[in-house]
Design a protein around this motif. Structure first.
Motif, PDB file in Angstrom:
ATOM      1  N   GLU A 570       0.853  -1.177   0.000  1.00 10.39           N
ATOM      2  CA  GLU A 570       0.000   0.000   0.000  1.00 10.39           C
ATOM      3  C   GLU A 570       0.895   1.235   0.000  1.00 10.39           C
ATOM      4  O   GLU A 570       1.831   1.337   0.804  1.00 10.39           O
ATOM      5  N   PHE A 571       0.594   2.172  -0.876  1.00 10.95           N
ATOM      6  CA  PHE A 571       1.352   3.417  -0.919  1.00 10.95           C
ATOM      7  C   PHE A 571       0.379   4.590  -0.870  1.00 10.95           C
ATOM      8  O   PHE A 571      -0.691   4.557  -1.477  1.00 10.95           O
ATOM      9  N   SER A 572       0.756   5.610  -0.139  1.00 12.02           N
ATOM     10  CA  SER A 572      -0.050   6.827  -0.114  1.00 12.02           C
ATOM     11  C   SER A 572       0.856   8.038   0.000  1.00 12.02           C
ATOM     12  O   SER A 572       1.940   7.977   0.597  1.00 12.02           O
ATOM     13  N   ALA A 573       0.404   9.135  -0.604  1.00 14.64           N
ATOM     14  CA  ALA A 573       1.075  10.428  -0.489  1.00 14.64           C
ATOM     15  C   ALA A 573       0.002  11.463  -0.191  1.00 14.64           C
ATOM     16  O   ALA A 573      -0.962  11.604  -0.950  1.00 14.64           O
ATOM     17  N   GLU A 574       0.148  12.157   0.921  1.00 15.95           N
ATOM     18  CA  GLU A 574      -0.823  13.170   1.320  1.00 15.95           C
ATOM     19  C   GLU A 574      -0.115  14.492   1.568  1.00 15.95           C
ATOM     20  O   GLU A 574       0.960  14.534   2.185  1.00 15.95           O
ATOM     21  N   ALA A 575      -0.727  15.568   1.110  1.00 15.72           N
ATOM     22  CA  ALA A 575      -0.259  16.916   1.395  1.00 15.72           C
ATOM     23  C   ALA A 575      -1.381  17.649   2.126  1.00 15.72           C
ATOM     24  O   ALA A 575      -2.560  17.466   1.809  1.00 15.72           O
ATOM     25  N   TYR A 576      -1.018  18.455   3.112  1.00 16.86           N
ATOM     26  CA  TYR A 576      -2.032  19.145   3.908  1.00 16.86           C
ATOM     27  C   TYR A 576      -1.611  20.581   4.185  1.00 16.86           C
ATOM     28  O   TYR A 576      -0.426  20.934   4.153  1.00 16.86           O
ATOM     29  N   TYR A 577      -2.624  21.394   4.445  1.00 13.98           N
ATOM     30  CA  TYR A 577      -2.402  22.770   4.902  1.00 13.98           C
ATOM     31  C   TYR A 577      -3.429  23.056   5.990  1.00 13.98           C
ATOM     32  O   TYR A 577      -4.626  22.804   5.810  1.00 13.98           O
ATOM     33  N   LYS A 578      -2.951  23.568   7.132  1.00 14.28           N
ATOM     34  CA  LYS A 578      -3.845  23.843   8.254  1.00 14.28           C
ATOM     35  C   LYS A 578      -3.582  25.237   8.799  1.00 14.28           C
ATOM     36  O   LYS A 578      -2.447  25.584   9.121  1.00 14.28           O
ATOM     37  N   LYS A 579      -4.637  26.022   8.898  1.00 14.68           N
ATOM     38  CA  LYS A 579      -4.576  27.369   9.441  1.00 14.68           C
ATOM     39  C   LYS A 579      -5.421  27.417  10.706  1.00 14.68           C
ATOM     40  O   LYS A 579      -6.610  27.079  10.675  1.00 14.68           O
ATOM     41  N   SER A 580      -4.818  27.828  11.818  1.00 16.10           N
ATOM     42  CA  SER A 580      -5.530  27.881  13.088  1.00 16.10           C
ATOM     43  C   SER A 580      -5.543  29.308  13.611  1.00 16.10           C
ATOM     44  O   SER A 580      -4.564  30.043  13.457  1.00 16.10           O
ATOM     45  N   THR A 581      -6.653  29.681  14.239  1.00 17.66           N
ATOM     46  CA  THR A 581      -6.786  31.011  14.823  1.00 17.66           C
ATOM     47  C   THR A 581      -7.116  30.899  16.302  1.00 17.66           C
ATOM     48  O   THR A 581      -7.694  29.898  16.756  1.00 17.66           O
ATOM     49  N   ASP A 582      -6.734  31.941  17.053  1.00 15.62           N
ATOM     50  CA  ASP A 582      -6.969  32.006  18.497  1.00 15.62           C
ATOM     51  C   ASP A 582      -6.342  30.834  19.242  1.00 15.62           C
ATOM     52  O   ASP A 582      -6.871  30.379  20.264  1.00 15.62           O
ATOM     53  N   VAL A 583      -5.219  30.317  18.715  1.00  9.53           N
ATOM     54  CA  VAL A 583      -4.488  29.296  19.459  1.00  9.53           C
ATOM     55  C   VAL A 583      -3.856  29.952  20.684  1.00  9.53           C
ATOM     56  O   VAL A 583      -3.502  31.134  20.670  1.00  9.53           O
ATOM     57  N   THR A 584      -3.716  29.188  21.744  1.00 11.83           N
ATOM     58  CA  THR A 584      -3.332  29.741  23.038  1.00 11.83           C
ATOM     59  C   THR A 584      -1.865  29.487  23.344  1.00 11.83           C
ATOM     60  O   THR A 584      -1.354  28.387  23.151  1.00 11.83           O
ATOM     61  N   ASP A 585      -1.201  30.529  23.817  1.00  8.67           N
ATOM     62  CA  ASP A 585       0.146  30.411  24.352  1.00  8.67           C
ATOM     63  C   ASP A 585       0.236  31.344  25.554  1.00  8.67           C
ATOM     64  O   ASP A 585      -0.746  31.994  25.914  1.00  8.67           O
ATOM     65  N   PHE A 586       1.408  31.405  26.157  1.00  8.20           N
ATOM     66  CA  PHE A 586       1.559  32.170  27.383  1.00  8.20           C
ATOM     67  C   PHE A 586       2.810  33.025  27.312  1.00  8.20           C
ATOM     68  O   PHE A 586       3.760  32.709  26.605  1.00  8.20           O
ATOM     69  N   VAL A 587       2.780  34.110  28.073  1.00  3.89           N
ATOM     70  CA  VAL A 587       3.922  35.019  28.085  1.00  3.89           C
ATOM     71  C   VAL A 587       5.138  34.320  28.665  1.00  3.89           C
ATOM     72  O   VAL A 587       5.028  33.313  29.371  1.00  3.89           O
ATOM     73  N   ASP A 588       6.310  34.839  28.369  1.00  5.74           N
ATOM     74  CA  ASP A 588       7.527  34.309  28.961  1.00  5.74           C
ATOM     75  C   ASP A 588       7.451  34.433  30.477  1.00  5.74           C
ATOM     76  O   ASP A 588       6.965  35.431  31.026  1.00  5.74           O
ATOM     77  N   ASN A 589       7.937  33.377  31.149  1.00  8.46           N
ATOM     78  CA  ASN A 589       7.953  33.343  32.623  1.00  8.46           C
ATOM     79  C   ASN A 589       6.551  33.456  33.209  1.00  8.46           C
ATOM     80  O   ASN A 589       6.354  34.040  34.278  1.00  8.46           O
ATOM     81  N   ALA A 590       5.579  32.907  32.515  1.00  6.89           N
ATOM     82  CA  ALA A 590       4.195  32.969  33.002  1.00  6.89           C
ATOM     83  C   ALA A 590       4.057  32.225  34.319  1.00  6.89           C
ATOM     84  O   ALA A 590       4.658  31.170  34.535  1.00  6.89           O
ATOM     85  N   GLN A 591       3.245  32.772  35.226  1.00  6.10           N
ATOM     86  CA  GLN A 591       2.954  32.130  36.494  1.00  6.10           C
ATOM     87  C   GLN A 591       1.663  31.329  36.333  1.00  6.10           C
ATOM     88  O   GLN A 591       0.564  31.877  36.362  1.00  6.10           O
ATOM     89  N   LEU A 592       1.809  30.014  36.127  1.00  2.00           N
ATOM     90  CA  LEU A 592       0.664  29.162  35.860  1.00  2.00           C
ATOM     91  C   LEU A 592       0.207  28.393  37.092  1.00  2.00           C
ATOM     92  O   LEU A 592      -0.900  27.864  37.120  1.00  2.00           O
ATOM     93  N   PHE A 593       1.067  28.311  38.099  1.00  3.67           N
ATOM     94  CA  PHE A 593       0.756  27.501  39.282  1.00  3.67           C
ATOM     95  C   PHE A 593       0.022  28.351  40.312  1.00  3.67           C
ATOM     96  O   PHE A 593       0.544  29.344  40.830  1.00  3.67           O
ATOM     97  N   PHE A 594      -1.221  27.988  40.586  1.00  5.59           N
ATOM     98  CA  PHE A 594      -2.041  28.617  41.615  1.00  5.59           C
ATOM     99  C   PHE A 594      -2.136  30.126  41.417  1.00  5.59           C
ATOM    100  O   PHE A 594      -1.915  30.922  42.327  1.00  5.59           O
ATOM    101  N   ASN A 595      -2.466  30.518  40.215  1.00  2.99           N
ATOM    102  CA  ASN A 595      -2.627  31.928  39.872  1.00  2.99           C
ATOM    103  C   ASN A 595      -4.112  32.219  39.673  1.00  2.99           C
ATOM    104  O   ASN A 595      -4.709  31.774  38.699  1.00  2.99           O
ATOM    105  N   PRO A 596      -4.750  32.969  40.585  1.00  5.06           N
ATOM    106  CA  PRO A 596      -6.184  33.252  40.449  1.00  5.06           C
ATOM    107  C   PRO A 596      -6.507  34.162  39.275  1.00  5.06           C
ATOM    108  O   PRO A 596      -7.672  34.281  38.883  1.00  5.06           O
ATOM    109  N   HIS A 597      -5.499  34.805  38.716  1.00  5.59           N
ATOM    110  CA  HIS A 597      -5.708  35.699  37.571  1.00  5.59           C
ATOM    111  C   HIS A 597      -4.958  35.159  36.360  1.00  5.59           C
ATOM    112  O   HIS A 597      -4.266  35.888  35.652  1.00  5.59           O
ATOM    113  N   ILE A 598      -5.131  33.878  36.117  1.00  5.92           N
ATOM    114  CA  ILE A 598      -4.408  33.215  35.041  1.00  5.92           C
ATOM    115  C   ILE A 598      -4.741  33.817  33.678  1.00  5.92           C
ATOM    116  O   ILE A 598      -3.925  33.772  32.748  1.00  5.92           O
TER     117      ILE A 598
END
Length: 789
Positions: A570-598
């Motif tokens: 069996e042989f297959s070749a697939e090409a894809y393109y994916k565009k995502s919006t509003d993906v989540t990341d965090f600032v450098d040195n983010a305080q994620l542990f027990f932060n009420p204002h995360i």
């Protein structure tokens, strides 16, 4: 108006198709296809009527439905690994026909790669979907000799990993939290044991596993990148049986049998590590314990030919205890109850009740400075799925799912009255998640087949709770609350709604090759609060809210599929393109542990991923296996990060090559080899220093500005099955091999420290830094004894 016109056109098309089929009397043949030796329903078994080329495939519960004109037929029932069965029938009324197929040892020796029909990869409309046959997984070389679905997934085209010692996987540029993992339809939020050395899936109880990288049906939603659907076995309905295994780090056992023969059965499987036995007997590691265990259970009952009930449950936990002073633990618990009902020979219903709980905890056992921190993510769900077999050319699927979610970010409890900590609870969050879907599988002609549908999702962030208004919500470290709003139970805080269209097409060039196209839009309303690729469990989940928009992704894929030499290759070749919006990341040195204002640490932006996937698989003969290669790129662009410049995603790896082979020397010996190569993943490193208030701090490069060295590894295995004694059900097999055979020191991470000599003494004035590499595994031999009866 355009939407109404489209819906009206589709409705007319269905009516025309149905009307054409009524020119002559038609009747429906339906039933279940089973394994004659155990009574297990066979998923994706095939029914074919050769004179008309009409056919059907069983669903996840082994049910099929085929509508034909009145007449006499010879139907062929097939399933790879089983002997074909031909039945002559006279169809003069709606007919129920349940059949049992007999396992064929000869076929099993020839073909063990897939349980689907020959040429299925070319003929099926679905693309970007790969079945994971359990028998093949068990023969692949593995870490510590434990077969693992997740480790197998990490070798497939379009899938990358963060490196050794992790069960996280990244699909087509998406992050690990963008994978929907279902175990008997219940979501599993953390799939790792022993920090990723093993996954939570015990291969001995799995019936079927499939990975969707794209072209995801409208039935599924809630994640951007992929769907991994794992189905467990129902249990032997014919006789009692069992199996087990003992390896270097873990032991497991399974028992199954009929409750009422051919009517009800059960299966129970357990697994436990004993790495803690090694650490307890080590002077250097005294007081340290690393333990995991899991338990799967399932019962099913065939109440009648129209009603079947399934109850399945999973519980797993990891515990890491350090020096009798510190402990952390985490685990998953899932339960699903399913009711299959046949309203008619053409209308199949599956009603599912689901519960899922992922919890994690930290405990410092000191009497003064000690505390216990616990958190969890729970959900309860109701899902109704319907399948209507309109005619041999059109199958309709539609349904609803409603989910109630509760997010508990954390509660701190002091160890005693003298503790420096006070009882503190972060605010819980709640949500309701609704979805309606409808789709069709449509064979337009002998060459053209379509799958299309739409999913409509509605997400409601609800109370009770307090929502704060910040002067500058994007300015972390300088939180200024200007107002707040209090919401009561089930008050709607924020609502989101999205249509999610899906489309797939397959065009047969000839009987051996096809072209495919797929498009899907996915929306994700829950977000993983983590800034690390390391699979530690201290990464909480948060719902979409006034400060956190849902993530969206649009993916387009095209592919060419071909089978060679009578379906040997069996042989297959697939090409894809994916565009995502509003993906989540965090600032450098983010305080994620027990932060009420995360929410002030969140940043949302865009991501772009594209690539080419090549896959060649050999299905027949003594030598079987596959070669997969992926060229891909994944890039993030998040305002407020990396000086507003795009940067590579954490899991961006340009080249991935995997080769997996098995060779049957004879009926007793099988040998295997896996080779993996991948370019190094991105990493952020310090490139200089600066002084601030007398403190010497690191100055870091642009985000993910460097890459770890390339990753490559060779694993070898051998399996020996002694000669079976006639008339005895007890069978043994022995597996042994070497993980990382040529002792490659693959980098797990790189960190910087003050420059030191080999004895740990600081060199110079202590301002000079050096980089140190951490790797996990050198060459590791393993041995496992497996048995069944």
């Amino acid at each position: 108006m355009k939407k109404r016109a489209i819906l009206a056109s589709l409705l007319c098309l269905f009516i025309i198709q149905a009307g054409m089929a009524q020119n002559e009397p038609q009747y429906t043949l339906s039933g279940y296809i089973k394994d004659s030796s155990s009574g297990e329903e066979l998923l994706y078994a095939n029914v074919l009527e050769p004179t008309t080329s009409a056919g059907a495939t069983t669903n996840l519960y082994g049910f099929y439905s085929l509508t034909l004109p009145a007449g006499q037929y010879e139907l062929t029932f097939t399933y790879l690994g089983f002997q074909p069965l031909t039945r002559a029938i006279t169809l003069s009324a709606d007919t129920e026909l349940n059949v049992e197929l007999t396992p064929s040892s000869a076929v099993l020796q020839e073909v063990v790669v897939t349980d689907k029909a020959a040429n299925e990869s070319v003929k099926q409309v679905a693309m970007s979907r790969i079945a994971l046959p359990i028998e093949d997984i068990k023969k692949m070389p593995s870490l510590m000799g434990e077969p693992d679905v997740i480790k197998t997934i990490q070798t497939l085209p379009g899938v990358t990993s963060a490196g050794e010692g992790t069960s996280a996987f990244f699909v087509r540029g998406g992050s690990a939290d963008q994978n929907l993992v279902l175990l008997d339809e219940a979501p599993v939020y953390d799939v790792s044991h022993l920090f990723g050395l093993f996954s939570v899936f015990n291969a001995d109880i799995i019936k079927n596993a499939e990975l969707y990288k794209g072209g995801i049906p409208s039935k599924y939603g809630g994640r951007l990148s992929s769907l991994l659907e794992v189905t467990t076995r129902d249990g032997n309905a014919k006789q009692f049986s069992g199996s087990g295994g003992i390896g270097i780090l873990a032991a497991k056992g399974t028992i199954e049998g009929p409750i009422v023969k051919d009517k009800a059965s059960f299966i129970l499987a357990g697994r436990r590590s004993y790495a803690d036995l090694y650490t307890r007997n080590s002077e250097q590691l005294d007081g340290t314990a690393v333990i995991f265990h899991d338990l799967n259970a399932k019962v099913n009952w065939k109440a009648s030919n129209k009603d079947r009930f399934f109850l399945s449950a999973y519980s797993g936990r990891d515990i890491w205890q350090f020096d009798d002073a510190f402990q952390m633990d985490w685990g998953n618990t899932t339960t699903s109850f399913r009711w299959n009902h046949l309203f008619s020979e053409r209308l199949f219903s599956n009603l599912t009740l689901i519960y899922s709980d992922f919890d994690y905890a930290l405990q410092d056992k000191d009497e003064v400075q000690g505390f216990e921190w616990v958190a969890n993510q729970r959900e309860a769900s109701l899902k109704q799925d319907m399948t209507f077999f309109l005619n041999p050319d059109i199958t309709l699927k539609f349904g609803y799912q409603g989910i109630y979610r509760r997010f508990t970010p954390g509660t701190i409890t002091p160890n005693g009255d003298d503790s420096i900590y006070e009882t503190t609870e972060m605010q819980k969050q709640f949500a309701l998640d609704h979805a309606l879907y409808a789709g069709a599988e449509h064979q337009v002609s002998d060459r053209l087949s379509l799958e299309y549908g739409v999913r409509y999702s509605l997400f409601q962030n609800i109370g009770e709770g307090t929502v704060y208004d910040y002067a500058e919500p994007g300015n972390n470290g300088n939180i200024e609350i200007v107002d707040s709003t209090v919401y009561g139970n089930f008050d709607i805080i924020k609502s989101f709604q999205n249509p999610e269209p899906r489309f797939g097409a397959r065009f047969m060039i000839d009987d051996r090759q096809s072209l495919k196209l797929s498009y899907n839009r996915m929306v994700q309303y829950v977000h993983l609060v983590s800034n690390s690729t390391v699979p530690i469990p201290f990464a909480t989940w948060s719902p979409s809210s006034p400060y956190l928009d849902p993530q969206r992704a649009d993916q387009l894929a095209v592919g060419y599929f071909r089978n060679l030499q009578d379906n040997t290759y069996e042989f297959s070749a697939e090409a894809y393109y994916k565009k995502s919006t509003d993906v989540t990341d965090f600032v450098d040195n983010a305080q994620l542990f027990f932060n009420p204002h995360i929410v002030t640490e969140f940043r949302q932006g865009e991501s772009e991923a594209y690539g080419l996937e090549l896959f060649l698989r050999k299905n027949k003969g003594s030598l079987r296996g596959f070669v997969s290669y992926t060229w891909s790129k994944a890039e993030m662009d998040v305002p407020g990060l990396n000086a507003d410049q795009p940067f590579p995603a954490n899991h961006d790896r340009r080249h991935n090559l995997n080769v997996a082979m098995n060779y049957d020397i004879n009926n007793r010996w099988n040998v295997g080899a896996n080779f993996t190569y991948a370019t190094g993943r991105p990493i952020t490193l310090p490139v200089g220093q600066y002084e601030f208030d007398g403190y010497l701090a690191n100055y870091y490069s642009e985000r993910n500005g460097y890459r770890l060295p390339d990753f490559h590894r060779l694993d070898l295995s051998a399996t020996y099955e002694p000669k079976k004694n006639e008339g005895r059900r007890w069978n043994n097999s022995f597996s042994f091999g070497v993980y990382n055979a040529y002792n490659r020191k693959n980098p797990w991470t790189i960190y910087t420290q003050t420059k030191q000599d080999d004895d740990g003494n600081i060199i110079g004035d202590g301002t000079e830094k050096e980089a140190r590499m951490v790797y996990l595994f050198g060459a590791m031999p393993y041995f496992t004894w497996n048995f069944n009866f």
